[in-house]
Design an enzyme around this catalytic site. Structure first.
Site, PDB file in Angstrom:
ATOM      1  N   TRP A 107       0.823  -1.216   0.000  1.00  0.00           N
ATOM      2  CA  TRP A 107       0.000   0.000   0.000  1.00  0.00           C
ATOM      3  C   TRP A 107       0.857   1.266   0.000  1.00  0.00           C
ATOM      4  O   TRP A 107       0.544   2.229  -0.700  1.00  0.00           O
ATOM      5  CB  TRP A 107      -0.990  -0.024   1.163  1.00  0.00           C
ATOM      6  CG  TRP A 107      -2.017  -1.092   0.952  1.00  0.00           C
ATOM      7  CD1 TRP A 107      -2.182  -2.242   1.663  1.00  0.00           C
ATOM      8  CD2 TRP A 107      -2.979  -1.142  -0.111  1.00  0.00           C
ATOM      9  NE1 TRP A 107      -3.199  -2.997   1.128  1.00  0.00           N
ATOM     10  CE2 TRP A 107      -3.707  -2.349   0.036  1.00  0.00           C
ATOM     11  CE3 TRP A 107      -3.307  -0.293  -1.171  1.00  0.00           C
ATOM     12  CZ2 TRP A 107      -4.734  -2.716  -0.832  1.00  0.00           C
ATOM     13  CZ3 TRP A 107      -4.334  -0.662  -2.041  1.00  0.00           C
ATOM     14  CH2 TRP A 107      -5.032  -1.857  -1.871  1.00  0.00           C
ATOM     15  N   ASP A 179      -1.184   6.611   6.343  1.00  0.00           N
ATOM     16  CA  ASP A 179      -2.312   5.749   5.989  1.00  0.00           C
ATOM     17  C   ASP A 179      -2.508   4.776   7.148  1.00  0.00           C
ATOM     18  O   ASP A 179      -1.658   3.936   7.420  1.00  0.00           O
ATOM     19  CB  ASP A 179      -1.974   5.005   4.693  1.00  0.00           C
ATOM     20  CG  ASP A 179      -3.058   4.009   4.274  1.00  0.00           C
ATOM     21  OD1 ASP A 179      -4.042   3.829   5.007  1.00  0.00           O
ATOM     22  OD2 ASP A 179      -2.896   3.412   3.193  1.00  0.00           O
ATOM     23  N   LYS A 203     -12.271  -1.638   7.074  1.00  0.00           N
ATOM     24  CA  LYS A 203     -11.565  -2.666   7.818  1.00  0.00           C
ATOM     25  C   LYS A 203     -11.909  -2.608   9.308  1.00  0.00           C
ATOM     26  O   LYS A 203     -12.183  -3.627   9.922  1.00  0.00           O
ATOM     27  CB  LYS A 203     -10.055  -2.534   7.613  1.00  0.00           C
ATOM     28  CG  LYS A 203      -9.650  -2.635   6.146  1.00  0.00           C
ATOM     29  CD  LYS A 203      -8.167  -2.476   5.939  1.00  0.00           C
ATOM     30  CE  LYS A 203      -7.818  -2.399   4.466  1.00  0.00           C
ATOM     31  NZ  LYS A 203      -8.244  -3.556   3.680  1.00  0.00           N
TER      32      LYS A 203
END
Length: 369
Positions: A107, A179, A203
């Site tokens: 990511w 993030d 999530k």
């Protein structure tokens, strides 16, 4: 979650949010008629007083759960965390030409790839020979203090690498961007250290369709002239109720329900639960004499995404996954880019789910020596 036969189902998926039964039941009860309004939330105008109250309460609960200071704006954007990979450089690059990134997994790698379209990226970590199973000593990081900001991913969902003790002193004086999609809500955030924190809700906080972006006020209004309108934080900050266009109303509503539920439990509850789940599973993996293995250096092991191999045998792993599915342990397959298995333990995963997984792992090991 339970089937019609009352078999317990524990979902270890890394993608969709696993919501508490209480939250799902409330959403079900209010599906056709929200609080006597006569309509479902998904039918409401996003400018209606009803939906405005929903969005405002969701923001209030998020702020209280994570103790967000008043000088930070909270946005509920569409586009997921991936949209912010581009929005971040558009909004805070300013007149600078360089940005710092540290790549510790898929990511952060994708985030840097997007930033390269707008700026020169300075990689803090030059050697990725470890295949994202650790983080280099911060003393070796390549940091350019002239960069517009320093970006990192707090927890890598795919590779299972987490910063459990980020070296803030190394980036002192820089705008820090993080993030936190896959570990937000699992521990306190020292907001004074950050300029921007963003997290896809799907999530730990709510269903897919919402990305919560927290931005320090002084960073808004520095966007490039060519910033796309839906990436422009100032446009949204200045819009009525901070929605320039129609938001993802229903996902915001369900996220709000879950934030209220989490607030009632308290952040300490989720921090303790995350630590307890991870410790139990790692302890068993490490004690299995190599039958199960986790590749990540212990210091950087994720508390929420735990990849593991079964004797490093793909055929055996296929059998493991099929038999786990039969007993209600689902979505344990590792990401296609790395293979193996992965247990994602987000905020709504009860400790009983990890206990059930460990018991199954013990039984499988006995039956498949």
């Amino acid at each position: 979650m339970e089937t019609s036969q009352q078999q317990k189902i524990y979902n270890f998926s890394a993608g969709p949010c696993i919501l508490p039964q209480e939250v799902l039941k409330q959403a079900q009860d209010e599906m056709m008629n929200w609080h006597g309004s006569g309509v479902s939330v998904m039918e409401m105008s996003h400018r209606s007083k009803e939906f405005i109250s929903i969005a405002e309460q969701a923001e209030k609960d998020f702020r209280e759960l994570l103790n967000v200071p008043k000088n930070y704006q909270v946005f509920f954007f569409q586009g997921g965390a991936s949209m912010q990979f581009s929005a971040i450089p558009y909004n805070i690059l300013g007149d600078k030409t360089k940005v710092n990134y540290i790549t510790t997994g898929s990511w952060s790698e994708q985030a840097q790839k997007e930033a390269k379209k707008l700026a020169q990226t300075v990689e803090a970590w030059q050697d990725h020979a470890s295949k994202f199973t650790t983080v280099p000593n911060p003393e070796t990081w390549n940091i350019d203090k002239e960069c517009a900001y320093f970006h990192y991913c707090d927890n890598e969902t795919i590779h299972g690498v987490e910063f459990n003790d980020f070296p803030f002193e190394k980036v002192e004086g820089m705008t820090l961007v993080s993030d936190m999609s896959s570990n937000i809500g699992t521990r306190p955030i020292d907001w004074e250290k950050y300029g921007v924190v963003y997290a896809g809700a799907q999530k730990n906080l709510g269903p897919a369709g919402v990305c919560i972006v927290v931005v320090r006020e002084d960073l808004i209004g520095k966007q490039r002239p060519d910033t796309p309108i839906l990436f422009d934080w100032k446009v949204f900050r200045d819009a009525p109720t901070k929605f320039h266009n129609t938001p993802a109303c229903y996902p915001i509503y369900v996220t709000g329900l879950n934030l209220a539920h989490m607030k009632s439990q308290g952040l300490q509850h989720y921090q303790d639960l995350a630590n307890k789940r991870a410790s139990a599973l790692y302890d068993y993996i490490d004690a299995s004499e190599g039958y199960y293995t986790n590749p990540v250096e212990p210091k950087y092991r994720s508390r929420t995404n735990i990849p593991f191999r079964v004797k490093k045998d793909e055929k055996l792993e296929t059998k493991f996954l099929a038999e786990a599915q039969k007993v209600g342990l689902i979505e344990l397959k590792g990401h296609r880019s790395v293979g193996g298995c992965r247990a994602s333990c987000y905020n709504a995963m009860p400790f009983e789910g990890v206990e059930a997984l460990i018991e199954f792992m013990k039984k499988f090991r006995e039956e498949n020596p």
